[in-house]
Design a protein around this motif. Structure first.
Motif, short mmCIF file in Angstrom:
data_model
loop_
_atom_site.label_atom_id
_atom_site.label_comp_id
_atom_site.label_asym_id
_atom_site.label_seq_id
_atom_site.Cartn_x
_atom_site.Cartn_y
_atom_site.Cartn_z
N ASP A 36 7.95 5.22 -8.20
CA ASP A 36 8.88 5.30 -7.05
C ASP A 36 10.26 4.80 -7.48
O ASP A 36 10.37 3.77 -8.17
N THR B 170 4.05 3.40 -4.96
CA THR B 170 3.42 4.11 -6.08
C THR B 170 4.25 3.87 -7.34
O THR B 170 5.49 3.87 -7.27
N ASN C 2 -2.78 -4.92 -7.67
CA ASN C 2 -3.48 -4.95 -6.39
C ASN C 2 -3.81 -6.35 -5.88
O ASN C 2 -3.57 -6.68 -4.73
N ASP D 101 0.82 -1.23 0.00
CA ASP D 101 0.00 0.00 0.00
C ASP D 101 0.84 1.28 0.00
O ASP D 101 0.34 2.35 -0.32
N SER D 102 2.11 1.15 0.37
CA SER D 102 2.96 2.35 0.42
C SER D 102 3.68 2.61 -0.90
O SER D 102 4.43 3.58 -1.02
#
Lengths: 185, 138
Positions: free
Chosen positions: B14, B11, B110, B8-9
């Protein structure tokens, strides 16, 4: 200095006969153990307690210290010398890493380099595990590059542990070639 | 106690903290002894040059291991390395080069919590190796 020559020499027709077949099988000489892991981490300046500390590895869900996944190559290698083998004398050919697609498959080439690799990892390698590698020749693609004329030859290496569980599958492509001024045609 | 990056952290886009490592003959010899690839091109400077390389150079095992270090330092202890694919060596990483290993998040799935990371190494010669990794994050 003499010209370096790598690999088993033969014709392309001979090479084609190995397609789809097992070209090498090596039970790794060393079990997964802390000393070899530490020496592997050292030149990479790689600090990770999964690979050095059983408590940390257990906290992450492993049953013991695990080796880095990409260390599987090393644990699938045989010994370079074992008791009973002849002793070396000056002038012997140097020992090379036993890559079957270079040293067990004949091809009309004198040099080689690794060009591509694909790795997929499955079971982790815990301390005490023993790894075996089985290699198959899966592809030959002829090509002329700036360095010379030859072929991209791909071996598929399947690594398993002592329980016959799959640890990794690696596709290794080696370009075997003859430099331009050494080409036969 | 251990820290881990969570799915979840993450993106897309990144960047992983790059790792630079100087390639010296001593490091290549240490690496050969550790990974047991004793091909002469990776520790004998004359033989490497005779094959057309600028000098003795990093072997595949060393490069793959450096990418694993890059990924592990980014993922933390709970991430799992699933694949490194399309690892292609374009330029020699030879003695005298400082090689920097880099990565960038290319995709995040996901449902499976799998993350695809674009990997590359670079030196003063440009991009030397490229690859793609797939990892699973908690």
């Amino acid at each position: 200095m003499s010209e370096p020559v790598w690999g088993k020499y033969g014709s392309w027709e001979e090479a084609e006969q190995f397609l789809g077949k097992v070209i090498g099988e090596d039970p790794g000489v060393d079990a997964v153990e802390l000393g070899s892991i530490r020496r592997w981490l050292e030149p990479k300046e790689f600090a990770c307690t999964l690979h050095t500390d059983a408590a940390a590895a257990k906290a992450a869900g492993y049953r013991d210290v695990v080796a880095p996944s990409t260390m599987v190559f090393s644990y699938g290698l045989p010994a370079y010398w074992s008791p009973g083998d002849p002793h070396a004398v000056m002038g012997d050919e140097p020992r090379q890493i036993p890559i079957p697609v270079i040293f067990d498959v004949p091809a009309p080439c004198t040099l080689s380099f690794a060009s591509n690799i694909d790795m997929e990892f499955f079971e982790p390698m815990h301390v005490g595990d023993r790894i075996t590698r089985i290699s198959r020749l899966v592809d030959i693609k002829h090509k002329e590059l700036r360095v010379g004329k030859g072929a991209f030859m791909t071996q598929e290496d399947t690594y398993t542990n002592q329980a016959n569980a799959k640890v990794a599958v690696v596709l290794l492509t080696i370009f075997r070639f003859v430099p331009p001024d050494k080409s036969e045609d | 106690m251990h820290a881990s990056r969570t799915f979840d952290s993450v993106t897309v886009g990144d960047e992983l903290q790059p790792i630079a490592i100087p390639i010296t003959l001593q490091r290549l010899v240490m690496e050969a002894g550790a990974n047991r690839d004793f091909s002469l091109i990776h520790h004998d400077r004359d033989v490497a040059k005779a094959t057309g390389a600028p000098d003795a150079y990093m072997n595949t095992f060393f490069i793959a291991g450096m990418f694993e270090r890059l990924l592990r330092e980014w993922m933390g202890q709970d991430g799992r390395l699933n694949k490194i694919t399309g690892l292609r060596m374009n330029v020699f990483n030879a003695i005298g080069d400082t090689v920097t290993f880099c990565g960038k998040v290319a995709r995040a799935e996901n449902e499976s919590r799998q993350v695809e990371v674009e990997l590359w190494s670079e030196s003063e010669k440009g991009k030397t190796v490229t690859a793609t990794a797939t990892v699973t994050l908690p």
